[in-house]
Design a protein around this motif. Structure first.
Motif, PDB file in Angstrom:
ATOM      1  N   UNK A 148      -0.777 -83.300  27.327  1.00  0.00           N
ATOM      2  CA  UNK A 148       0.061 -82.158  27.637  1.00  0.00           C
ATOM      3  C   UNK A 148       1.058 -81.838  26.542  1.00  0.00           C
ATOM      4  N   UNK A 149       1.800 -80.765  26.770  1.00  0.00           N
ATOM      5  CA  UNK A 149       2.689 -80.211  25.745  1.00  0.00           C
ATOM      6  C   UNK A 149       3.851 -81.147  25.407  1.00  0.00           C
ATOM      7  N   UNK A 150       4.438 -81.745  26.431  1.00  0.00           N
ATOM      8  CA  UNK A 150       5.604 -82.606  26.191  1.00  0.00           C
ATOM      9  C   UNK A 150       5.248 -83.781  25.296  1.00  0.00           C
ATOM     10  N   UNK A 151       4.074 -84.365  25.512  1.00  0.00           N
ATOM     11  CA  UNK A 151       3.666 -85.515  24.698  1.00  0.00           C
ATOM     12  C   UNK A 151       3.397 -85.124  23.258  1.00  0.00           C
ATOM     13  N   UNK A 152       3.016 -83.866  23.038  1.00  0.00           N
ATOM     14  CA  UNK A 152       2.687 -83.415  21.677  1.00  0.00           C
ATOM     15  C   UNK A 152       3.921 -83.090  20.851  1.00  0.00           C
ATOM     16  N   UNK A 153       5.002 -82.672  21.509  1.00  0.00           N
ATOM     17  CA  UNK A 153       6.168 -82.188  20.769  1.00  0.00           C
ATOM     18  C   UNK A 153       6.730 -83.190  19.755  1.00  0.00           C
ATOM     19  N   UNK A 154       6.890 -84.483  20.086  1.00  0.00           N
ATOM     20  CA  UNK A 154       7.427 -85.415  19.072  1.00  0.00           C
ATOM     21  C   UNK A 154       6.576 -85.481  17.812  1.00  0.00           C
ATOM     22  N   UNK A 155       5.241 -85.396  17.956  1.00  0.00           N
ATOM     23  CA  UNK A 155       4.380 -85.424  16.771  1.00  0.00           C
ATOM     24  C   UNK A 155       4.614 -84.191  15.898  1.00  0.00           C
ATOM     25  N   UNK A 156       4.714 -83.026  16.527  1.00  0.00           N
ATOM     26  CA  UNK A 156       4.953 -81.804  15.751  1.00  0.00           C
ATOM     27  C   UNK A 156       6.340 -81.806  15.111  1.00  0.00           C
ATOM     28  N   UNK A 157       7.329 -82.341  15.824  1.00  0.00           N
ATOM     29  CA  UNK A 157       8.676 -82.414  15.263  1.00  0.00           C
ATOM     30  C   UNK A 157       8.688 -83.285  14.008  1.00  0.00           C
ATOM     31  N   UNK A 158       7.987 -84.421  14.052  1.00  0.00           N
ATOM     32  CA  UNK A 158       7.903 -85.296  12.880  1.00  0.00           C
ATOM     33  C   UNK A 158       7.157 -84.611  11.737  1.00  0.00           C
ATOM     34  N   UNK A 159       6.102 -83.867  12.080  1.00  0.00           N
ATOM     35  CA  UNK A 159       5.333 -83.181  11.044  1.00  0.00           C
ATOM     36  C   UNK A 159       6.178 -82.119  10.348  1.00  0.00           C
ATOM     37  N   UNK A 160       6.918 -81.329  11.132  1.00  0.00           N
ATOM     38  CA  UNK A 160       7.761 -80.282  10.552  1.00  0.00           C
ATOM     39  C   UNK A 160       8.864 -80.899   9.693  1.00  0.00           C
ATOM     40  N   UNK A 161       9.419 -82.018  10.149  1.00  0.00           N
ATOM     41  CA  UNK A 161      10.467 -82.690   9.372  1.00  0.00           C
ATOM     42  C   UNK A 161       9.916 -83.265   8.069  1.00  0.00           C
ATOM     43  N   UNK A 162       8.646 -83.715   8.108  1.00  0.00           N
ATOM     44  CA  UNK A 162       8.042 -84.308   6.910  1.00  0.00           C
ATOM     45  C   UNK A 162       7.723 -83.256   5.860  1.00  0.00           C
ATOM     46  N   UNK A 163       7.522 -82.015   6.286  1.00  0.00           N
ATOM     47  CA  UNK A 163       7.172 -80.957   5.333  1.00  0.00           C
ATOM     48  C   UNK A 163       7.822 -79.656   5.792  1.00  0.00           C
ATOM     49  N   UNK A 164       9.103 -79.531   5.510  1.00  0.00           N
ATOM     50  CA  UNK A 164       9.841 -78.347   5.949  1.00  0.00           C
ATOM     51  C   UNK A 164       9.289 -77.089   5.282  1.00  0.00           C
ATOM     52  N   UNK A 165       9.236 -76.037   6.058  1.00  0.00           N
ATOM     53  CA  UNK A 165       8.814 -74.758   5.522  1.00  0.00           C
ATOM     54  C   UNK A 165       7.323 -74.524   5.521  1.00  0.00           C
ATOM     55  N   UNK A 166       6.502 -75.468   6.005  1.00  0.00           N
ATOM     56  CA  UNK A 166       5.061 -75.268   6.054  1.00  0.00           C
ATOM     57  C   UNK A 166       4.744 -74.414   7.276  1.00  0.00           C
ATOM     58  N   UNK A 167       4.294 -73.181   7.044  1.00  0.00           N
ATOM     59  CA  UNK A 167       4.229 -72.188   8.114  1.00  0.00           C
ATOM     60  C   UNK A 167       3.198 -72.522   9.182  1.00  0.00           C
ATOM     61  N   UNK A 168       2.029 -73.049   8.799  1.00  0.00           N
ATOM     62  CA  UNK A 168       1.019 -73.386   9.803  1.00  0.00           C
ATOM     63  C   UNK A 168       1.528 -74.481  10.743  1.00  0.00           C
ATOM     64  N   UNK A 169       2.233 -75.443  10.165  1.00  0.00           N
ATOM     65  CA  UNK A 169       2.843 -76.499  10.985  1.00  0.00           C
ATOM     66  C   UNK A 169       3.866 -75.913  11.953  1.00  0.00           C
ATOM     67  N   UNK A 170       4.708 -75.047  11.426  1.00  0.00           N
ATOM     68  CA  UNK A 170       5.745 -74.446  12.265  1.00  0.00           C
ATOM     69  C   UNK A 170       5.133 -73.596  13.381  1.00  0.00           C
ATOM     70  N   UNK A 171       4.010 -72.932  13.078  1.00  0.00           N
ATOM     71  CA  UNK A 171       3.352 -72.112  14.092  1.00  0.00           C
ATOM     72  C   UNK A 171       2.796 -72.971  15.220  1.00  0.00           C
TER      73      UNK A 171
END
Length: 554
Positions: A148-171
């Motif tokens: 589900x969505x809640x379990x996925x959010x920490x992974x996406x947060x870490x990904x965005x933090x690891x590569x700020x400004x990457x638009x596909x990640x942010x999307x």
């Protein structure tokens, strides 16, 4: 070369190509640059040019791993899955510890039905690159499918933090925030994307979704138009366009868009009901009856579809046919699972057999509808034997066992399938199977977990609210129902009727009357609507309700 690699890392294929061609012109051997020039062309959406650099496999030993990796991406983008697998195998012989290679191996396995192996590849990718944004995003996508969505959010947060400004990640992060009900956080991320690159079209599509959910359909239409033709031609884009047209009164345009989507997804009953609604609102009663008259008579049809087709018959003066369907719609819905007929003709399904995944699913379902659970088990087991790591194959085997009254075996298959991808239909089958096994506490625990992971899912929230209401936890039921109404359940008469009953229990007569009236307005013939209205308004309403129902032919 540093400039070229930096451009590739930020997704700037054109800038990378300029730098690489300078190196080529200054005498750097073609074999030393081919892998990176191929990647640059891929980033620019130029597969023919990319193949000119990658197709021959002429790389230096230092760049061979990357070159074959990019060749695998090219083959996968063109649907050449065996060739992609061969290229990834060759890349792995040079760079076995590349986290991004393992991400793409995982994506290839997932697309090829080897989804349990895809999970293994995702885990390995993060182990090799715990800060790699692509590995983290892939793990987030896998977690989103299974937990589900809640379990996925920490992974996406870490990904965005690891590569700020990457638009596909942010999307990906923004879309997951939206499905988790975090609209304000989603909007903040989308605005950051737009500020960073006003030409990034996906941000406009995400803004269109936000606007539509807020009821601002005119704005949603403008944003969807800005998102580009590619976004509008996806299933999500067609669905959004159809809904916007429905809500703004463009019923003919909505029917056209939803029909296009329905032809792509003939098993999607939600799209079917929306298309039926568009036809009904557009006054196309004859077409509505012709296309969905038979489907409306099936046990699996929704009361909404039955009501729409019944009213279409009534508009055509066919009152006997209307009475049958409106009577079906007014009956209390069973909570039992039903084997759904495949969309294709049963004779065609039997002729094709179970050679492909879609054919196997249709064939097994046709055997279940016919009551031949033994043949269904044989076909489902054979399909699972060919694709032992497929979530769909595991779920299909569970369906066949459940129809044969083997809930224990069905549950084992369902549980394995859910570790890969747990849709609401699968979760619902698991819940029903747990009840059949006498494990009601486990069933409610699973339902709670699903609602927690998918806070915008209306039907599971409604089901959990029903359980709480029956147990006497009226305030908790009301809270769940309010959330479900805000998430899009405000046209479900059953949900509205239950909210009216909860309001009566909580001594809120005005709210009860408003909810009951809304339920009655949507589906006057529905017993829950009538009961809610009577309870909320008292006996004085009985005569008025009787007269109103008499006038609509009931």
């Amino acid at each position: 070369m540093e400039r070229a690699l930096a451009a590739l890392e930020r997704g700037d294929g054109f800038g990378a190509e300029l730098a690489l061609r300078e190196l080529l012109d200054s005498g750097t051997p073609r074999e030393a640059l081919a892998a990176y020039l191929g990647q640059a062309e891929l980033l620019q959406g130029q597969p023919i040019e990319a193949r000119q650099w990658l197709g021959e496999g002429r790389f230096t030993r230092e760049t061979a791993g990357h070159g074959f990796h990019m060749l695998g991406r090219l083959e996968m983008s063109e649907g050449n899955m065996p060739a992609a697998g061969d290229a990834f195998d060759r890349a792995n012989s040079f760079t076995p510890d590349s986290p991004r290679l393992w991400v793409d191996i995982g994506r290839l396995r997932y697309a090829g039905g080897e989804q349990t192996m895809a999970l293994d590849a995702g885990v390995k990718a993060v182990q090799l690159g715990p800060e790699d944004p692509e590995a983290l995003m892939f793990r987030g996508q896998l977690a989103r499918d299974a937990q589900g969505m809640r379990a996925a959010l920490p992974w996406f947060e870490k990904a965005v933090a690891a590569k700020t400004g990457q638009l596909d990640l942010m999307a990906e992060y923004a879309a997951t925030l939206g499905e988790a009900g975090e609209t304000k956080a989603m909007l903040k991320v989308v605005r950051q994307m737009t500020a960073q690159d006003p030409g990034y079209l996906r941000s406009y599509f995400l803004q269109a979704v936000i606007a539509a959910r807020a009821g601002k359909y005119g704005l949603a239409r403008k944003l969807l138009m800005r998102s580009g033709q590619e976004a509008k031609s996806t299933p999500a884009g067609m669905l959004l366009s159809g809904v916007i047209d429905l809500e703004t009164g463009n019923h003919a345009s909505a029917a056209q868009e939803l029909d296009r989507l329905y032809r792509q997804q003939p098993e999607n009953r939600r799209v079917r009901d929306l298309l039926a609604r568009a036809l009904a609102l557009g006054g196309n009663h004859r077409e509505l009856v012709y296309r969905f008259g038979a489907a409306a008579r099936l046990t699996s049809a929704s009361p909404y579809l039955q009501t729409l087709v019944g009213r279409a018959h009534e508009a055509l003066g066919e009152r006997a046919e209307a009475a049958v369907l409106l009577d079906l719609a007014s009956r209390k819905q069973s909570g039992n699972l039903i084997a759904l007929r495949p969309a294709d003709n049963l004779a065609d399904v039997a002729f094709r057999g179970d050679s492909s995944g879609r054919d196997a699913m249709a064939y097994v379902r046709s055997r279940l509808v016919a009551g031949n659970s033994g043949e269904a088990i044989r076909a489902a087991t054979a399909f699972l034997g060919r694709f032992p790591g497929s979530a769909d194959a595991l779920a299909l085997a569970g369906d066949a066992e459940l129809a044969a009254n083997n809930p224990g075996k069905a549950m084992a298959y369902y549980a394995k399938s859910a570790t890969i991808r747990q849709s609401w239909p699968l979760a619902r089958r698991r819940i029903s199977t747990l009840h059949a096994l006498g494990r009601s506490a486990d069933a409610e625990r699973l339902l709670r977990q699903y609602v927690t992971g998918h806070p915008m899912a209306v039907e599971p929230m409604h089901m959990l609210a029903q359980a709480q209401f029956a147990r006497g936890n009226v305030e908790q039921a009301a809270m769940l129902l309010d959330h479900a109404l805000a998430a899009g359940g405000d046209r479900d008469p059953d949900l509205l009727a239950l909210r009216a009953a909860a309001a009566m229990r909580m001594d809120q007569p005005d709210l009860a009357m408003a909810m009951a009236g809304r339920a009655f307005e949507i589906m006057p013939t529905h017993p829950a609507s009538l009961q809610a209205l009577l309870l909320a308004g008292g006996g004085d309403l009985a005569a008025a309700i009787s007269e109103k129902t008499r006038r609509i032919g009931r």
